[in-house]
Enzyme design. Structure first.
Site, short mmCIF file in Angstrom:
data_model
loop_
_atom_site.label_atom_id
_atom_site.label_comp_id
_atom_site.label_asym_id
_atom_site.label_seq_id
_atom_site.Cartn_x
_atom_site.Cartn_y
_atom_site.Cartn_z
N ARG A 38 36.21 18.26 -61.54
CA ARG A 38 36.41 16.82 -61.62
C ARG A 38 36.47 16.33 -63.07
NH1 ARG A 38 33.10 14.77 -56.26
NH2 ARG A 38 34.95 14.84 -54.96
N LYS A 200 34.73 18.88 -36.48
CA LYS A 200 34.73 17.87 -35.41
C LYS A 200 36.03 17.10 -35.22
CE LYS A 200 29.83 16.98 -35.48
NZ LYS A 200 28.78 16.06 -35.93
N GLY A 353 36.80 18.75 -48.67
CA GLY A 353 35.83 19.49 -49.46
C GLY A 353 35.69 20.96 -49.08
N GLY A 376 36.86 12.19 -48.97
CA GLY A 376 37.02 10.99 -48.14
C GLY A 376 38.26 10.19 -48.50
P1 ADP Z 1 36.78 19.65 -44.75
O1 ADP Z 1 35.55 19.46 -45.61
O2 ADP Z 1 37.74 20.62 -45.37
O3 ADP Z 1 37.42 18.37 -44.35
P2 ADP Z 1 35.20 19.86 -42.33
O4 ADP Z 1 34.05 19.27 -43.07
O5 ADP Z 1 35.86 19.08 -41.29
O6 ADP Z 1 36.31 20.37 -43.40
O7 ADP Z 1 34.76 21.20 -41.61
C1 ADP Z 1 34.25 22.30 -42.30
C2 ADP Z 1 33.19 22.98 -41.50
O8 ADP Z 1 33.66 23.33 -40.21
C3 ADP Z 1 32.76 24.27 -42.15
O9 ADP Z 1 31.41 24.16 -42.55
C4 ADP Z 1 32.93 25.32 -41.06
O10 ADP Z 1 31.88 26.26 -40.99
C5 ADP Z 1 32.96 24.47 -39.82
N1 ADP Z 1 33.63 25.18 -38.71
C6 ADP Z 1 34.86 25.70 -38.69
N2 ADP Z 1 35.08 26.33 -37.52
C7 ADP Z 1 33.97 26.20 -36.78
C8 ADP Z 1 33.58 26.65 -35.48
N3 ADP Z 1 34.41 27.35 -34.71
N4 ADP Z 1 32.35 26.32 -35.04
C9 ADP Z 1 31.52 25.61 -35.82
N5 ADP Z 1 31.82 25.16 -37.06
C10 ADP Z 1 33.03 25.45 -37.52
MG MG Z 2 33.57 18.90 -45.08
#
Ligand code: ADP
Ligand code: MG
Length: 396
Positions: A38, A200, A353, A376
Protein backbone atom coordinates in the site's frame (compact mmCIF):
# COMPACT_ATOMS: atom_id res chain seq x y z
CA UNK A 1 -15.59 4.39 -19.22
CA UNK A 2 -13.05 7.03 -18.48
CA UNK A 3 -12.50 8.41 -15.01
CA UNK A 4 -14.87 11.36 -14.70
CA UNK A 5 -13.22 13.31 -11.88
CA UNK A 6 -10.38 15.80 -11.81
CA UNK A 7 -6.95 14.43 -10.92
CA UNK A 8 -3.69 16.00 -9.75
CA UNK A 9 -2.89 16.58 -13.44
CA UNK A 10 -5.83 18.99 -13.72
CA UNK A 11 -4.80 21.43 -10.99
CA UNK A 12 -1.80 23.68 -10.52
CA UNK A 13 0.07 22.36 -7.50
CA UNK A 14 3.25 24.42 -7.98
CA UNK A 15 4.12 26.12 -4.68
CA UNK A 16 0.85 24.90 -3.14
CA UNK A 17 0.41 22.81 -0.04
CA UNK A 18 -1.48 19.59 -0.68
CA UNK A 19 -3.27 17.57 1.99
CA UNK A 20 -3.50 14.03 0.71
CA UNK A 21 -5.42 11.05 2.07
CA UNK A 22 -3.47 7.87 1.39
CA UNK A 23 -4.12 4.29 2.41
CA UNK A 24 -1.16 3.43 4.61
CA UNK A 25 -3.22 0.86 6.50
CA UNK A 26 -0.32 -1.59 6.43
CA UNK A 27 0.26 -4.70 8.53
CA UNK A 28 2.84 -4.18 11.30
CA UNK A 29 4.87 -6.56 13.40
CA UNK A 30 6.97 -5.20 16.26
CA UNK A 31 6.77 -1.70 14.77
CA UNK A 32 7.93 -2.80 11.30
CA UNK A 33 5.84 -2.84 8.11
CA UNK A 34 5.50 -6.48 6.99
CA UNK A 35 3.81 -5.79 3.62
CA UNK A 36 4.57 -2.47 1.93
CA UNK A 37 2.22 -2.88 -1.06
CA UNK A 38 0.00 0.00 0.00
CA UNK A 39 2.91 2.38 0.62
CA UNK A 40 4.33 1.54 -2.82
CA UNK A 41 0.95 2.11 -4.42
CA UNK A 42 0.88 5.74 -3.19
CA UNK A 43 4.35 6.62 -4.48
CA UNK A 44 3.49 7.66 -8.07
CA UNK A 45 1.23 10.47 -6.84
CA UNK A 46 3.65 11.53 -4.08
CA UNK A 47 6.47 11.63 -6.61
CA UNK A 48 4.39 13.63 -9.08
CA UNK A 49 3.46 16.18 -6.43
CA UNK A 50 7.03 16.51 -5.23
CA UNK A 51 8.37 16.90 -8.76
CA UNK A 52 5.72 19.57 -9.38
CA UNK A 53 6.90 21.55 -6.39
CA UNK A 54 4.01 20.92 -3.99
CA UNK A 55 4.40 20.71 -0.22
CA UNK A 56 2.87 17.38 0.75
CA UNK A 57 0.97 16.53 3.93
CA UNK A 58 -0.04 12.87 4.10
CA UNK A 59 -2.70 11.35 6.32
CA UNK A 60 -4.12 7.85 6.74
CA UNK A 61 -5.69 5.50 9.21
CA UNK A 62 -3.99 2.33 10.37
CA UNK A 63 -5.77 -0.56 12.02
CA UNK A 64 -8.77 -0.12 14.26
CA UNK A 65 -7.91 2.27 17.08
CA UNK A 66 -10.53 2.89 19.76
CA UNK A 67 -10.60 6.57 18.91
CA UNK A 68 -9.90 7.83 22.43
CA UNK A 69 -6.36 9.04 21.81
CA UNK A 70 -2.96 7.78 20.71
CA UNK A 71 -2.25 4.05 20.62
CA UNK A 72 1.50 3.76 20.01
CA UNK A 73 1.27 0.31 18.38
CA UNK A 74 -1.01 1.81 15.70
CA UNK A 75 1.20 4.81 14.93
CA UNK A 76 1.85 5.75 11.30
CA UNK A 77 5.54 6.36 12.03
CA UNK A 78 6.61 2.95 10.62
CA UNK A 79 4.70 3.69 7.39
CA UNK A 80 6.40 7.11 7.16
CA UNK A 81 9.79 5.42 7.61
CA UNK A 82 8.90 2.88 4.92
CA UNK A 83 7.99 5.69 2.50
CA UNK A 84 11.38 7.31 3.16
CA UNK A 85 13.14 4.00 2.62
CA UNK A 86 11.32 3.23 -0.64
CA UNK A 87 11.67 6.69 -2.19
CA UNK A 88 14.92 8.00 -0.75
CA UNK A 89 13.00 11.19 0.10
CA UNK A 90 13.22 12.88 3.45
CA UNK A 91 9.89 12.18 5.15
CA UNK A 92 8.96 14.04 8.32
CA UNK A 93 6.49 12.65 10.83
CA UNK A 94 4.48 14.39 13.54
CA UNK A 95 2.80 12.42 16.33
CA UNK A 96 -0.34 14.54 16.21
CA UNK A 97 -3.23 14.92 13.77
CA UNK A 98 -5.68 17.60 14.86
CA UNK A 99 -3.81 19.55 17.56
CA UNK A 100 -1.43 22.51 17.71
CA UNK A 101 1.59 20.29 17.21
CA UNK A 102 0.24 19.04 13.88
CA UNK A 103 -0.72 22.57 12.79
CA UNK A 104 2.78 23.83 13.62
CA UNK A 105 4.41 20.98 11.68
CA UNK A 106 2.13 21.63 8.68
CA UNK A 107 3.01 25.36 8.75
CA UNK A 108 6.67 24.35 8.33
CA UNK A 109 5.97 22.34 5.16
CA UNK A 110 7.64 24.03 2.16
CA UNK A 111 7.36 23.10 -1.51
CA UNK A 112 8.94 19.68 -2.00
CA UNK A 113 8.64 18.71 1.68
CA UNK A 114 6.76 15.61 2.82
CA UNK A 115 5.09 15.39 6.22
CA UNK A 116 3.12 12.42 7.54
CA UNK A 117 0.49 13.10 10.21
CA UNK A 118 -0.44 10.63 12.93
CA UNK A 119 -3.28 8.08 12.51
CA UNK A 120 -6.50 9.99 11.71
CA UNK A 121 -8.58 7.47 13.65
CA UNK A 122 -7.06 8.26 17.04
CA UNK A 123 -10.07 10.58 17.23
CA UNK A 124 -13.52 8.99 17.10
CA UNK A 125 -15.07 11.96 15.30
CA UNK A 126 -13.06 11.19 12.16
CA UNK A 127 -15.08 8.12 11.29
CA UNK A 128 -18.30 10.08 11.72
CA UNK A 129 -17.18 12.77 9.29
CA UNK A 130 -17.56 15.43 11.94
CA UNK A 131 -17.48 18.92 10.29
CA UNK A 132 -14.81 20.11 12.76
CA UNK A 133 -12.53 17.29 11.61
CA UNK A 134 -13.18 18.11 7.97
CA UNK A 135 -12.51 21.81 8.51
CA UNK A 136 -9.33 21.13 10.44
CA UNK A 137 -7.90 18.77 7.83
CA UNK A 138 -8.88 21.15 5.01
CA UNK A 139 -7.00 23.96 6.79
CA UNK A 140 -3.77 21.98 6.25
CA UNK A 141 -3.78 22.42 2.48
CA UNK A 142 -4.73 24.52 -0.52
CA UNK A 143 -5.77 21.39 -2.40
CA UNK A 144 -7.10 18.03 -1.22
CA UNK A 145 -5.95 14.87 -2.96
CA UNK A 146 -7.68 11.55 -2.38
CA UNK A 147 -5.52 8.55 -3.27
CA UNK A 148 -6.75 6.17 -0.57
CA UNK A 149 -8.68 3.78 -2.79
CA UNK A 150 -8.95 1.26 0.04
CA UNK A 151 -11.14 3.64 2.08
CA UNK A 152 -12.84 5.54 -0.77
CA UNK A 153 -16.08 3.67 0.03
CA UNK A 154 -16.21 5.23 3.50
CA UNK A 155 -17.79 8.65 4.01
CA UNK A 156 -15.33 9.54 6.77
CA UNK A 157 -13.75 12.84 7.76
CA UNK A 158 -10.37 12.35 6.12
CA UNK A 159 -11.89 10.77 3.00
CA UNK A 160 -14.71 13.11 2.05
CA UNK A 161 -14.45 15.98 4.57
CA UNK A 162 -11.83 18.35 3.10
CA UNK A 163 -13.63 18.31 -0.27
CA UNK A 164 -16.32 20.50 1.29
CA UNK A 165 -13.83 23.30 1.87
CA UNK A 166 -11.00 23.14 -0.69
CA UNK A 167 -10.65 21.90 -4.30
CA UNK A 168 -10.52 18.09 -4.23
CA UNK A 169 -8.95 15.86 -6.87
CA UNK A 170 -7.90 12.24 -7.30
CA UNK A 171 -4.43 10.76 -7.14
CA UNK A 172 -3.20 8.25 -9.71
CA UNK A 173 -3.94 5.12 -7.70
CA UNK A 174 -7.56 6.09 -7.15
CA UNK A 175 -7.92 7.01 -10.81
CA UNK A 176 -6.43 3.72 -12.04
CA UNK A 177 -8.43 1.55 -9.63
CA UNK A 178 -11.77 3.15 -10.44
CA UNK A 179 -11.05 3.24 -14.15
CA UNK A 180 -9.99 -0.41 -14.25
CA UNK A 181 -12.79 -1.76 -12.09
CA UNK A 182 -15.52 0.14 -13.92
CA UNK A 183 -14.35 -0.17 -17.51
CA UNK A 184 -14.23 -3.98 -17.42
CA UNK A 185 -17.98 -3.93 -16.85
CA UNK A 186 -18.73 -1.16 -19.29
CA UNK A 187 -16.73 -2.50 -22.19
CA UNK A 188 -15.11 -5.87 -21.47
CA UNK A 189 -13.30 -7.64 -24.25
CA UNK A 190 -15.29 -10.84 -24.74
CA UNK A 191 -15.46 -13.59 -23.70
CA UNK A 192 -15.57 -12.06 -20.22
CA UNK A 193 -15.18 -14.75 -17.57
CA UNK A 194 -15.84 -13.84 -13.94
CA UNK A 195 -14.70 -16.15 -11.17
CA UNK A 196 -16.22 -15.79 -7.74
CA UNK A 197 -15.34 -17.92 -4.76
CA UNK A 198 -14.61 -17.41 -1.10
CA UNK A 199 -16.62 -18.36 1.88
CA UNK A 200 -20.09 -16.86 1.70
CA UNK A 201 -22.85 -16.16 -0.79
CA UNK A 202 -24.22 -13.52 1.57
CA UNK A 203 -21.10 -11.35 1.30
CA UNK A 204 -20.87 -11.70 -2.49
CA UNK A 205 -24.47 -11.51 -3.60
CA UNK A 206 -24.16 -7.91 -4.89
CA UNK A 207 -21.03 -8.86 -6.80
CA UNK A 208 -22.68 -11.94 -8.33
CA UNK A 209 -25.78 -9.98 -9.23
CA UNK A 210 -23.81 -7.29 -11.08
CA UNK A 211 -21.41 -9.73 -12.73
CA UNK A 212 -24.27 -11.70 -14.27
CA UNK A 213 -25.23 -8.52 -16.15
CA UNK A 214 -21.93 -8.30 -18.00
CA UNK A 215 -20.05 -11.60 -17.83
CA UNK A 216 -20.37 -14.28 -20.52
CA UNK A 217 -19.44 -16.97 -18.04
CA UNK A 218 -19.61 -16.91 -14.25
CA UNK A 219 -17.51 -19.50 -12.47
CA UNK A 220 -18.43 -20.29 -8.88
CA UNK A 221 -16.13 -21.98 -6.39
CA UNK A 222 -15.17 -21.92 -2.73
CA UNK A 223 -17.50 -22.40 0.20
CA UNK A 224 -20.27 -20.46 -1.48
CA UNK A 225 -20.69 -23.17 -4.11
CA UNK A 226 -22.44 -25.37 -1.54
CA UNK A 227 -25.31 -22.98 -1.04
CA UNK A 228 -25.75 -23.07 -4.83
CA UNK A 229 -25.71 -26.88 -4.67
CA UNK A 230 -28.55 -26.72 -2.15
CA UNK A 231 -30.46 -24.47 -4.52
CA UNK A 232 -30.04 -27.18 -7.16
CA UNK A 233 -31.24 -29.86 -4.76
CA UNK A 234 -27.90 -31.56 -4.03
CA UNK A 235 -26.99 -32.50 -0.50
CA UNK A 236 -23.75 -31.00 0.75
CA UNK A 237 -22.86 -32.98 3.88
CA UNK A 238 -21.22 -30.79 6.49
CA UNK A 239 -19.97 -28.20 3.95
CA UNK A 240 -20.25 -24.49 4.65
CA UNK A 241 -23.82 -23.49 3.91
CA UNK A 242 -26.12 -20.54 4.36
CA UNK A 243 -29.67 -21.82 4.60
CA UNK A 244 -31.11 -18.29 4.44
CA UNK A 245 -29.43 -17.67 1.11
CA UNK A 246 -30.53 -20.76 -0.81
CA UNK A 247 -33.43 -18.92 -2.37
CA UNK A 248 -31.27 -15.96 -3.46
CA UNK A 249 -28.72 -18.38 -4.90
CA UNK A 250 -31.54 -20.01 -6.88
CA UNK A 251 -32.64 -16.58 -8.12
CA UNK A 252 -29.10 -15.90 -9.33
CA UNK A 253 -29.14 -19.14 -11.32
CA UNK A 254 -32.44 -18.11 -12.93
CA UNK A 255 -31.25 -14.57 -13.62
CA UNK A 256 -28.11 -15.91 -15.29
CA UNK A 257 -30.17 -18.15 -17.52
CA UNK A 258 -32.42 -15.25 -18.51
CA UNK A 259 -29.43 -13.00 -19.22
CA UNK A 260 -27.47 -15.60 -21.20
CA UNK A 261 -24.67 -15.76 -18.66
CA UNK A 262 -23.35 -19.29 -18.38
CA UNK A 263 -22.83 -20.40 -14.78
CA UNK A 264 -20.24 -23.04 -14.00
CA UNK A 265 -20.49 -24.87 -10.67
CA UNK A 266 -18.03 -27.51 -9.42
CA UNK A 267 -18.66 -30.98 -10.87
CA UNK A 268 -16.41 -32.61 -8.29
CA UNK A 269 -14.97 -31.61 -4.94
CA UNK A 270 -12.18 -32.39 -2.53
CA UNK A 271 -13.96 -33.27 0.72
CA UNK A 272 -12.67 -33.93 4.24
CA UNK A 273 -14.13 -35.26 7.47
CA UNK A 274 -13.22 -32.13 9.43
CA UNK A 275 -11.85 -28.61 8.94
CA UNK A 276 -8.21 -28.66 9.95
CA UNK A 277 -4.55 -28.66 8.94
CA UNK A 278 -4.39 -32.41 9.56
CA UNK A 279 -7.46 -33.20 7.45
CA UNK A 280 -6.95 -35.31 4.32
CA UNK A 281 -9.02 -34.90 1.21
CA UNK A 282 -10.81 -37.31 -1.10
CA UNK A 283 -12.49 -36.50 -4.39
CA UNK A 284 -16.24 -36.95 -4.86
CA UNK A 285 -18.69 -35.83 -7.55
CA UNK A 286 -20.95 -32.94 -6.65
CA UNK A 287 -24.11 -35.05 -6.42
CA UNK A 288 -22.41 -37.60 -4.15
CA UNK A 289 -21.12 -35.65 -1.17
CA UNK A 290 -21.40 -37.98 1.86
CA UNK A 291 -23.37 -36.71 4.86
CA UNK A 292 -20.28 -36.63 7.08
CA UNK A 293 -17.95 -34.83 4.67
CA UNK A 294 -17.35 -31.17 3.92
CA UNK A 295 -16.21 -29.59 0.66
CA UNK A 296 -12.80 -27.96 0.99
CA UNK A 297 -11.71 -27.41 -2.61
CA UNK A 298 -12.81 -27.93 -6.19
CA UNK A 299 -11.90 -31.34 -7.62
CA UNK A 300 -9.67 -32.20 -10.61
CA UNK A 301 -12.48 -32.44 -13.20
CA UNK A 302 -13.67 -29.01 -12.11
CA UNK A 303 -10.14 -27.62 -12.32
CA UNK A 304 -10.00 -28.79 -15.93
CA UNK A 305 -13.39 -27.29 -16.74
CA UNK A 306 -12.56 -23.95 -15.13
CA UNK A 307 -9.10 -23.71 -16.69
CA UNK A 308 -10.61 -24.36 -20.14
CA UNK A 309 -13.02 -21.46 -19.60
CA UNK A 310 -10.17 -19.22 -18.46
CA UNK A 311 -8.10 -20.17 -21.52
CA UNK A 312 -10.91 -19.05 -23.81
CA UNK A 313 -11.34 -15.71 -22.02
CA UNK A 314 -10.21 -12.28 -23.19
CA UNK A 315 -11.11 -10.67 -19.85
CA UNK A 316 -11.04 -12.33 -16.44
CA UNK A 317 -12.23 -10.86 -13.17
CA UNK A 318 -11.47 -12.94 -10.11
CA UNK A 319 -12.62 -12.56 -6.53
CA UNK A 320 -12.57 -15.25 -3.88
CA UNK A 321 -10.46 -18.43 -3.62
CA UNK A 322 -11.72 -21.78 -4.96
CA UNK A 323 -11.04 -23.60 -1.71
CA UNK A 324 -9.45 -23.36 1.71
CA UNK A 325 -6.17 -22.27 0.12
CA UNK A 326 -4.58 -21.49 3.49
CA UNK A 327 -4.15 -25.27 3.92
CA UNK A 328 -1.79 -26.64 1.26
CA UNK A 329 -3.78 -29.83 0.68
CA UNK A 330 -6.83 -27.71 -0.26
CA UNK A 331 -5.00 -25.02 -2.25
CA UNK A 332 -4.71 -26.94 -5.53
CA UNK A 333 -7.91 -25.64 -7.12
CA UNK A 334 -7.11 -22.03 -6.32
CA UNK A 335 -3.54 -22.44 -7.53
CA UNK A 336 -4.53 -24.15 -10.79
CA UNK A 337 -7.04 -21.43 -11.64
CA UNK A 338 -4.51 -18.73 -10.70
CA UNK A 339 -1.91 -20.35 -12.98
CA UNK A 340 -4.38 -20.61 -15.85
CA UNK A 341 -5.04 -16.87 -15.54
CA UNK A 342 -1.33 -16.12 -15.26
CA UNK A 343 -0.54 -18.21 -18.37
CA UNK A 344 -3.25 -16.56 -20.45
CA UNK A 345 -2.77 -13.26 -22.26
CA UNK A 346 -6.22 -12.06 -21.24
CA UNK A 347 -6.78 -8.88 -19.26
CA UNK A 348 -6.89 -10.15 -15.67
CA UNK A 349 -8.23 -8.16 -12.76
CA UNK A 350 -8.01 -9.52 -9.24
CA UNK A 351 -9.89 -8.11 -6.26
CA UNK A 352 -10.39 -9.15 -2.65
CA UNK A 353 -8.03 -9.53 0.29
CA UNK A 354 -7.80 -13.32 0.38
CA UNK A 355 -7.66 -13.71 -3.40
CA UNK A 356 -4.72 -11.31 -3.54
CA UNK A 357 -3.07 -13.18 -0.64
CA UNK A 358 -3.50 -16.43 -2.62
CA UNK A 359 -1.96 -14.92 -5.77
CA UNK A 360 0.97 -13.67 -3.70
CA UNK A 361 1.37 -17.06 -2.03
CA UNK A 362 1.74 -18.66 -5.49
CA UNK A 363 4.13 -15.90 -6.63
CA UNK A 364 1.92 -14.94 -9.59
CA UNK A 365 1.23 -11.28 -8.81
CA UNK A 366 3.32 -9.84 -11.63
CA UNK A 367 1.54 -12.03 -14.18
CA UNK A 368 -1.81 -10.32 -13.58
CA UNK A 369 -2.92 -7.15 -15.39
CA UNK A 370 -4.24 -5.46 -12.27
CA UNK A 371 -4.40 -6.40 -8.62
CA UNK A 372 -6.70 -4.14 -6.70
CA UNK A 373 -5.33 -2.67 -3.48
CA UNK A 374 -8.82 -2.24 -2.04
CA UNK A 375 -10.93 -5.02 -0.59
CA UNK A 376 -14.27 -3.49 0.33
CA UNK A 377 -13.90 -0.57 -2.08
CA UNK A 378 -13.22 -2.79 -5.07
CA UNK A 379 -16.18 -5.01 -4.19
CA UNK A 380 -18.48 -1.97 -4.00
CA UNK A 381 -17.32 -0.85 -7.45
CA UNK A 382 -17.91 -4.34 -8.80
CA UNK A 383 -21.39 -4.23 -7.27
CA UNK A 384 -21.94 -1.12 -9.39
CA UNK A 385 -22.01 1.28 -6.43
CA UNK A 386 -20.56 4.78 -6.42
CA UNK A 387 -17.82 5.46 -3.86
CA UNK A 388 -18.47 8.46 -1.57
CA UNK A 389 -14.81 9.51 -1.68
CA UNK A 390 -14.88 9.65 -5.47
CA UNK A 391 -18.28 11.35 -5.60
CA UNK A 392 -16.93 14.19 -3.44
CA UNK A 393 -14.18 15.10 -5.94
CA UNK A 394 -14.41 17.83 -8.58
CA UNK A 395 -15.91 16.74 -11.89
CA UNK A 396 -13.47 16.69 -14.79
P1 ADP B 1 -11.77 -12.40 -0.65
O1 ADP B 1 -11.09 -11.85 0.59
O2 ADP B 1 -10.79 -12.68 -1.74
O3 ADP B 1 -12.91 -11.56 -1.09
P2 ADP B 1 -13.43 -14.20 0.90
O4 ADP B 1 -13.10 -13.41 2.12
O5 ADP B 1 -14.79 -14.14 0.37
O6 ADP B 1 -12.37 -13.83 -0.28
O7 ADP B 1 -13.16 -15.74 1.15
C1 ADP B 1 -11.91 -16.24 1.50
C2 ADP B 1 -12.04 -17.38 2.46
O8 ADP B 1 -12.91 -18.38 1.95
C3 ADP B 1 -10.71 -18.05 2.69
O9 ADP B 1 -10.34 -17.86 4.04
C4 ADP B 1 -10.98 -19.52 2.38
O10 ADP B 1 -10.37 -20.42 3.29
C5 ADP B 1 -12.47 -19.60 2.48
N1 ADP B 1 -13.00 -20.75 1.73
C6 ADP B 1 -12.82 -21.04 0.44
N2 ADP B 1 -13.39 -22.22 0.13
C7 ADP B 1 -13.95 -22.69 1.26
C8 ADP B 1 -14.68 -23.87 1.59
N3 ADP B 1 -14.96 -24.80 0.68
N4 ADP B 1 -15.12 -24.01 2.86
C9 ADP B 1 -14.85 -23.07 3.78
N5 ADP B 1 -14.16 -21.93 3.53
C10 ADP B 1 -13.72 -21.75 2.29
MG1 MG C 1 -11.67 -11.95 2.63
Amino acid sequence: MAFTKKTVRDVDVDGKRVIMRVDFNVPLKDGVVTDDTRVRAAIPTIKYLKEHNAGIVLMSHLGRPKGDGPEPELSLKPAADKLAELTGYEVKFVDDTYGEKAAAAVAEVKPGDILVLENVRFLKAEKKNDPEVAKKLASYGDIFVLDAFGTAHRAQGSVVGPAEFIPAVAGFLLEKEVDTLTSIFAEPECPFVAIVGGSKVSSKIGVLDHLIDSADTLIIGGGMAYTFFLAKGYSVGTSLKEEDWIERAGEMLKKAEAKGCKILLPVDNVVADHFGEDATGEVVDSDKIPDDRMGMDIGPKTVELYCEAVKAAKTVFWNGPMGVFEMDQFAKGTEAVARAIADSDCTSIIGGGDSVAAINKFGLADKMSWISTGGGASMELVEGKALPGVEALLDA
